[in-house]
Write a protein that holds these residues in place. Sequence first.
Motif, PDB file in Angstrom:
ATOM      1  N   ALA A  33      44.818  38.918  34.268  1.00 13.74           N
ATOM      2  CA  ALA A  33      45.272  37.644  33.720  1.00 13.74           C
ATOM      3  C   ALA A  33      44.729  36.552  34.643  1.00 13.74           C
ATOM      4  N   PRO A  34      43.862  35.673  34.163  1.00 15.41           N
ATOM      5  CA  PRO A  34      43.189  34.722  35.051  1.00 15.41           C
ATOM      6  C   PRO A  34      44.140  33.724  35.693  1.00 15.41           C
ATOM      7  N   THR A  35      43.803  33.328  36.913  1.00 16.60           N
ATOM      8  CA  THR A  35      44.604  32.366  37.651  1.00 16.60           C
ATOM      9  C   THR A  35      44.362  30.954  37.138  1.00 16.60           C
ATOM     10  N   ARG A  58      39.080  30.475  42.155  1.00 13.21           N
ATOM     11  CA  ARG A  58      39.521  31.814  42.557  1.00 13.21           C
ATOM     12  C   ARG A  58      39.019  32.867  41.581  1.00 13.21           C
ATOM     13  N   ILE A  59      38.925  32.533  40.299  1.00  9.46           N
ATOM     14  CA  ILE A  59      38.387  33.477  39.320  1.00  9.46           C
ATOM     15  C   ILE A  59      36.900  33.711  39.581  1.00  9.46           C
ATOM     16  N   THR A  70      46.954  37.193  42.997  1.00 12.72           N
ATOM     17  CA  THR A  70      46.351  37.895  41.867  1.00 12.72           C
ATOM     18  C   THR A  70      44.939  38.375  42.191  1.00 12.72           C
ATOM     19  N   GLU A  71      44.089  37.487  42.710  1.00 18.14           N
ATOM     20  CA  GLU A  71      42.705  37.879  42.984  1.00 18.14           C
ATOM     21  C   GLU A  71      42.611  38.857  44.156  1.00 18.14           C
ATOM     22  N   THR A  72      43.531  38.761  45.109  1.00 21.44           N
ATOM     23  CA  THR A  72      43.544  39.710  46.218  1.00 21.44           C
ATOM     24  C   THR A  72      43.933  41.100  45.731  1.00 21.44           C
TER      25      THR A  72
END
Length: 232
Positions: free
Chosen positions: A79-81, A86-87, A216-218
């Motif tokens: 689910a994109p930030t 960051r994406i 989320t990305e981490t």
Amino acid sequence: MDLYFHTDLEPDVTNLEEEESRHLIKVLRKKEGDTFRLTNGKGMICKATILTANPKRCEVALSERETQQAPPPMALAIAPTKNMDRIEWLTEKAVEIGVEALYFFDSEHSERRVLKTDRLERKALSAMKQSLTAFLPRIEGLMSYEEMLEKAASYKGKYIAWIDEDVHDHLFDIADFEHSCIVLIGPEGDFTPEEVEKAKGAGITPVSLGNKRLRTETAALAALHTLSLLNR
């Protein structure tokens, strides 16, 4: 040797697109007779020799073609930030690690409801060339959560990372990477219990990524790195 991109590596002689031509001739100051490598992003790599050093339409001769073996499909669904930077950062790092497909989906707690993939595709292409790999991942988005579950059905190993005290099994300990694998990563507010139940009903196993709360990305990068270690 630097790696560049061209969609069709079948002809003996071809012309590169302007962006690649300009970088070769204007930035790197390549000349007629100089060589470099090209990939089509589908596993093929070949030697290219400059015939005409034109910064708008560089003509090259192709030879010494070889095809790399494709790694088992390793996919990420996320689910994109809200923060687009960051994406884009995640897309670069995911390609460097070796992701085969990136799926973006809409979750109940999502903070981003619109996602244009043009820049992500350019970031993926750049990362593929930088990491000297011959496979350009597929990028799809933005789909509904239900559509994402349908996509995940085609993978043998299916996992959903969820922060919950009842989820003890770490991805590293239970992931099966014999054929293909996908991990679902939720938004900043995580998945809802209802979404997790839907995933379990679709045959997707809840997993832990450790005892720390990750962005989320981490979390996405941690999951991909875990899978890449299992696929050595």
